[in-house]
Structure formats: structure tokens, C-alpha cells
Write an enzyme that holds these catalytic residues in place. Structure first.
Site, PDB file in Angstrom:
ATOM      1  N   GLU A 343     -62.798  40.555  90.127  1.00 40.87           N
ATOM      2  CA  GLU A 343     -61.622  41.313  89.681  1.00 40.87           C
ATOM      3  C   GLU A 343     -61.204  41.043  88.229  1.00 40.87           C
ATOM      4  OE1 GLU A 343     -58.626  40.305  92.545  1.00 40.87           O
ATOM      5  OE2 GLU A 343     -59.618  41.407  94.146  1.00 40.87           O
ATOM      6  N   GLU A 464     -65.985  43.865 101.102  1.00 42.77           N
ATOM      7  CA  GLU A 464     -64.703  43.609 101.767  1.00 42.77           C
ATOM      8  C   GLU A 464     -64.184  44.871 102.455  1.00 42.77           C
ATOM      9  OE1 GLU A 464     -61.907  41.685  99.138  1.00 42.77           O
ATOM     10  OE2 GLU A 464     -63.467  40.510  98.156  1.00 42.77           O
TER      11      GLU A 464
END
Ligand code: GLA
Length: 647
Positions: A343, A464
Site C-alpha cells: 500500500e 485479500e
């Protein structure tokens, strides 16, 4: 011998056959054990002695009072901090591996968030872990906490469930109860996802130590996943040891980094080691869940940012330390993938804002030190240097289908892939079904990102995956169908790129344990039954039953049940094997397929040979009828454990 069967599963056939014959038993969740009371009090006897304050610094006074109707309740007064409150020690009354529920009524004297929390010290850890189980706002009125779930990881000690609030307001509690949650079994008669997708990619799940504790969750994972991601336990905040880092800095070494595995990580890794499940390591370099002090002089949260050179030393030592401790303690666990950087880009492809995670969970300490994303290549270089040669290294991100972010990731990954330090791109894929028509992202947009990443030549992993329903809607059949359709379309898109995709990992196990539980985003219900989205993603895929679960005698077939009506009459040595009562299809297991085969026989659509008839007559009445079918079903769902009970 391998057997190819249609992805239309035994369960669906089972459901179809069973609905007419024996409806509710076949489709409902299997309750292996009902909920049991552990401790309950309505405080009417005035006894609050089981509840204690939260240590010596807690100033709370715990007593009782009565309302105008004469009902007694607990009072918690003179609290001087939010975390002060009553706690119940669970060490003597609860055990690891069991799901519990706590229920109570609570009231704050004025506007406050009341929290029910769990504290434990993980095996081998020095510090306690605190988990907020549920929060509710009280503005002076009673609020209900109903069946708030928790479980205790293996090896944990000093375990407490407690009530706290957002400030030092007076609190009140009534009708406390602690129970075991009902224990469910998993659905046995659906195929394992990992088997269905075995020819394409790994299928995995993320799990936290608490979530993994119940045996049924372990069973679910063993059946469906061949990849595990530790949900939190390998993140920097759980690996770093601040006191040891500070001691090194005080002794003049500003780049020494001390890391260790805590009990939570160990309980998951032991499970992976013992069951030979490959692990996706998650995560080394991230702005979130990485304490601000890691970026500061003296490892002091109040210190100045360190310079770039010092931070590179810390980064290298951290990465070396994590790989080192895992190599030492878990040489037999297959860490087939690691998220090296997570991220780093905003949705428009820019670096994050400089700052600590504690100041703002979107700020980045890495940008705080480096001023931009120039730390990324170093992270991959160090990871390549210290990782096992077989471990593949990934850049991982969410909203990876947003154009700016997508392009920035593709560009960075291409460059690092060419340098040989990055192997793949992780698409987190936290998706939203909403009402179906306005899903975010649309399947086309999602697929465009897959295509773009596949074209970089990097491996792609879906790391995810979860897809929430609308936050403000009730969970209706219609929404579940929309979710099933969306999941199916997304999986179809992923399968299109199967040559570039090596794993699809769901972020969790059952809906209730998801970080986005409000949106029921996963494939399994709270009671471990499969949802329509489970069925939709296996429907239509040809797959091969793995060697270990193969049946002895069948050949390739489209119609599973036809093959399973064939009973083996002899073992490989040529000796005659007596039929096993209940094993109508002769596959050496008594399961829902036996009920189906028998029902088909009773309906006149299948034949049974003499051996199969003998196996089918479980009550030894001399007749084969629906009672036998019902009794086999009772055996399958463990209402009876032996056919002698029905003879
Ligand atoms: C991100 C992270 C994961 C996890 C989820 C939420 O996607 O990569 O580690 O924290 O958020 O649980």
C-alpha cells in the site's frame, strides 16, 4: 487412478435429491454441540466478587445498586481512565480452541462508547494483547451486547474479558452471561476449493490466531485452503521489540533491530507446519501497523525522523531479522510468497503523506523519512538478499484497479521485475457488491487491472479477496444471489488470466470473523455452511479429485452419482470384502453420497447390487426403505454414532 467429475458438486446433487426426501437435515448447519452456560449472574444476590478492577492503577469501585423496581445491577464508579472497568478472569473457566460468547446489558452515565474487550498474554510474549470485541454507544440508556464472540489462542494465559469505555464516566452492568458458542461441523459434502482450482492456482485464506483457535475453523481451512496468510501476526507492530531496539540505540547502535515471533504467530505457523500448508508472508514494509517510533531517533516516539541512511540500515536489519527468525524456527514451513511492500501508492498513484501511523492511519513513516516512494526498491533488494531462493516477492495494494494506482504499480513492478528483485503483484481485491448492478469495481474494470498486471510479465496473486454486501441493507436472498453472481464473474476473469495468477487468497474464513463482517463478504456463513457465492465459484469448473481422496473403482463421468453407484466387490489382493453397513456406494466412506445413491434406488432411478443392498439395510430389517436412508443421514450428521442404535 484419478477421477474427473463435473464441478457441479456432490452437495448440489445432494441438495437436489434430498430436498424432496429429507429436507431440513440435509441443508442446515450441523450442530455438533449445543451452547453451554459457563457463568451467569443478574447480580440480584449482590455478589460482584468474580469481577475485579483492571490492575492496581485502576481506581474503579465495583459494587451494586438497585433501580426503582428493585432490580440489582453492578455499578462501576470512580473510574479515572477509559480503560478502567470490571474484568472477569477466564484462566480457570475457559480454554483455548473453543468459541465463547459473552452477553450483558450495559449503561454509561452520559454519552460514551462502551466496549467489551479481551485481554490475553500470548505464549512467549511479554506484553498483553488487547482486542476490542464490540463497542456500543450509550447516551445514558441501557444497551445490549448479545452473544459477542471470542476465542483464546493456544498457549495464551492471563486471559480476561472486560468492559471499558471511551472516558471515565460511571458505568453499569447487568445480566452478564458467558457461554460456549454452539459448535458446528463443516459441510463435508462439498468439494475442497483447493481441489476444484488445483489445475489453476492455490486457494488460500487469511486467518488470525484467535480465529484459527476453534477446531471447526481448522477443519474448514484443511478442506479448502492450500495457502495461509497470517492476518496480523507477522506485521511489524507484532514482530518488533521496542525495548530491545531502544536499548541498542541507547548503546549507540541506531540501526540494530530486534524482532521475535509472538505466541499468536507461532500458533498459526505450528498449524501450517504440522499440516504442510504453504504460507504467504505478510508484510515487511508498510505504513500501517508499523509503530511511529520505528522511524524516530532513539526508537523514541517523540524523537526526530532518522536520516535515510539510518532508516535503510533499520529496513535491512528488520527484513534480515524477520527472515532469520522464520528460517531458524520454521525451516519446514514453505513461505512460498512474501508481501515485501504494501500500500505505498494513493489511488492516483502518488506517494502517501509523510507522518506516523498513530497520527493518521493513512500517513506513512517511510515517506516521513524518504520524502517519497524511493524506499521501495531498497525493500525489494534486501528482501531478495535475505529471502529463501524459492520465496516469491510481491508488491501488494488495494484499489489496485484505480487507474492512477494501477499504472504506477505496473510501472514500478516492471522496473523491479526486470532487475530481478520483484516477482509479482498482489491485488488485495477488497470488493463491494452493493446491489449488484453498481458493484465496485465493475468486473470490466477489475479485469483491466488483471490484464495490465499480467502484461508486465510479473506473477499476479489475488491476496485479500472479499466482496461486501451493501452496508445499509438487510442480507436478503436477492443480495446473496447478486454477491454469488459477482464473485462468479470475478473468478471467471481471474481464471482467464490463470497463466499469470498463482494464488487466490480470501481475507478470512467465515463472515462473522471478517474485518468487514458488516457486509457478509466471504464464502462461508457463521455456522460454516457454504453461501451461494461458494457454490457459484465452483459451478462449471472441471476438476480432478486428488489422489488421496480418490474412490477405488470409478471411471471418468459427467454424472457423479452414476459412477458412485458402482460398488467395488474386491480388494486389490482379490479377497472378498464384506460390505460396510451404510456404505451404499462402496467407496469405504459413509457420507451424503450414500444417502443419495440409496434415495435414487428408492425412487427407481438407480440399481443396487446385492452387496450394496446389504450395506443399505442399516437397521437389518430385511427391507431397504426410507428409514434406512434417514438412518444413514442421521449417522452422517452425527445424530447417531453407530447403526446398532437403530437396530
Ligand atoms: C489491508 C492489509 C491487511 C489487512 C486488511 C484489513 O488490506 O493489507 O493486512 O490489515 O487491510 O484487515
Amino acid at each position: 487412478m484419478k477421477r474427473t467429475i463435473n464441478r457441479m458438486t456432490a452437495a448440489l446433487l445432494a441438495a437436489g435429491c434430498m430436498v424432496s426426501a429429507l429436507p431440513n437435515l440435509a441443508t442446515g448447519a450441523e450442530v455438533v454441540e449445543e451452547a453451554k452456560d459457563i457463568y451467569a449472574t443478574d447480580f440480584e444476590d449482590g455478589d460482584v466478587s468474580r469481577f475485579t478492577k483492571r490492575g492496581d492503577r485502576d481506581t474503579s469501585v465495583i459494587a451494586t445498586d438497585k433501580d426503582e423496581d428493585g432490580n440489582t445491577f453492578m455499578t462501576i464508579t470512580e473510574r479515572s481512565n477509559g480503560w478502567h472497568g470490571p474484568q472477569l478472569s477466564l484462566d480457570e473457566i475457559c480454554e483455548p480452541g473453543v468459541k465463547y460468547t459473552v452477553s450483558l446489558r450495559a449503561r454509561a452515565e452520559w454519552y460514551n462508547d462502551i466496549k467489551i474487550s479481551l485481554q490475553y498474554t500470548a505464549e512467549g510474549a511479554e506484553d498483553a494483547s488487547y482486542t476490542n470485541l464490540q463497542s456500543k454507544t450509550s447516551q445514558g440508556e441501557w444497551v445490549e451486547f448479545t452473544d459477542v464472540k471470542f476465542s483464546i489462542p493456544e498457549g495464551a494465559h492471563d486471559v480476561f474479558v472486560y468492559m471499558e469505555a471511551s472516558d471515565k464516566v460511571n458505568l453499569y452492568m447487568d445480566d452478564f452471561s458467558l457461554k460456549t458458542a454452539p459448535v458446528y461441523g463443516i459441510e463435508q459434502d462439498v468439494p475442497g476449493l483447493k481441489d476444484v482450482y488445483a489445475d489453476y492456482f492455490k486457494i488460500g485464506g487469511a486467518v488470525t490466531a484467535d480465529e484459527l483457535a476453534p477446531q471447526t475453523t481448522k477443519d474448514l481451512i484443511l478442506k479448502h485452503y492450500n495457502s495461509i496468510t497470517l492476518g496480523n501476526e507477522l506485521k511489524p507492530e507484532n514482530m518488533l521489540d521496542q525495548a530491545a531496539c531502544q536499548a541498542a540505540a541507547a548503546a549507540g547502535d541506531e540501526t540494530a533491530v530486534s524482532v521475535s515471533l509472538k505466541g499468536g504467530a507461532r500458533s498459526i505457523l505450528n498449524f501450517c507446519r504440522d499440516n504442510k500448508i504453504p504460507v504467504r508472508g505478510h508484510v515487511l514494509v508498510w505504513h500501517s501497523q508499523t509503530p511511529g517510533w520505528f522511524f524516530k531517533e532513539g526508537y523514541d516516539p517523540e524523537g526526530d525522523w532518522v536520516d535515510k541512511e539510518t532508516m535503510l540500515g533499520r529496513m535491512e536489519n528488520y527484513i534480515k531479522g524477520v527472515f532469520g527468525v522464520l528460517d531458524e524456527e520454521y525451516p519446514d514451513v514453505d513461505f512460498y510468497a512474501w508481501d515485501v511492500v504494501n500500500e505505498a501508492f494513493t489511488d492516483d498513484g502518488k506517494p502517501r503523506t509523510a507522518g506516523t501511523y498513530e497520527e493518521n492511519s493513512n500517513y506513512s513513516g517511510w515517506v516521513g523519512v524518504f520524502g517519497d516512494n524511493s524506499f521501495i526498491p531498497y525493500a525489494f533488494e534486501y528482501a531478495r538478499k535475505y529471502a529463501r531462493p524459492e520465496t516469491k516477492l510481491y508488491y501488494n495494494d488495494f484499489n489496485e484497479y484505480m487507474q492512477g494506482k494501477r499504472n504506477a504499480i505496473a510501472e514500478m513492478a516492471t522496473e523491479l521485475h526486470e532487475k530481478g528483485v520483484l516477482d509479482g503483484i498482489g491485488m488485495q481485491s477488497h470488493l463491494d457488491v452493493r446491489t449488484g448492478s453498481d458493484a465496485f469495481p465493475s468486473v470490466n474494470v477489475y479485469e483491466a487491472a488483471l490484464k495490465k498486471f499480467a502484461e508486465t510479465g510479473c506473477d499476479v496473486q489475488i491476496t485479500e479477496l472479499d466482496a461486501t454486501l451493501d452496508k445499509n441493507s438487510e442480507v436478503t436472498d436477492e443480495l446473496l444471489e447478486a454477491q454469488a453472481q459477482y464473485y462468479s464473474d470475478i473468478m471467471d476473469a481471474i481464471v482467464k488470466y490463470k497463466d499469470s495468477v498463482s494464488a487466490v487468497v480470501f481475507w478470512g474464513t467465515t463472515d462473522d470473523m471478517s474485518w468487514r463482517a458488516w457486509g457478509s463478504p466471504l464464502l462461508f456463513n457463521e455456522d460454516y455452511t457454504t453461501k451461494p457465492c461458494f457454490k457459484s465459484i465452483i459451478d462449471g469448473i472441471e476438476y480432478t479429485v486428488p489422489e488421496t481422496t480418490e474412490k477405488p473403482s470409478e471411471a471418468t463421468t459427467e454424472a457423479t452419482t452414476e459412477a458412485t453407484t458402482e460398488a467395488p466387490s474386491e480388494d486389490p489382493t482379490g479377497d472378498c470384502i464384506p460390505p460396510m453397513s451404510g456404505d451404499v456406494n462402496g467407496d469405504t466412506e459413509i457420507d451424503i453420497m450414500d444417502v443419495i445413491v440409496l434415495n435414487k434406488y428408492l425412487l427407481g432411478s438407480a440399481e443396487l447390487d446385492d452387496k450394496q443392498k446389504e450395506a443399505a439395510d442399516v437397521d437389518v430389517s430385511g427391507e431397504i426403505d426410507s428409514t434406512d436412508s434417514l438412518n444413514i443421514l442421521k449417522y452422517v450428521v452425527e445424530i447417531i454414532t453407530d447403526f446398532s442404535e437403530v437396530r
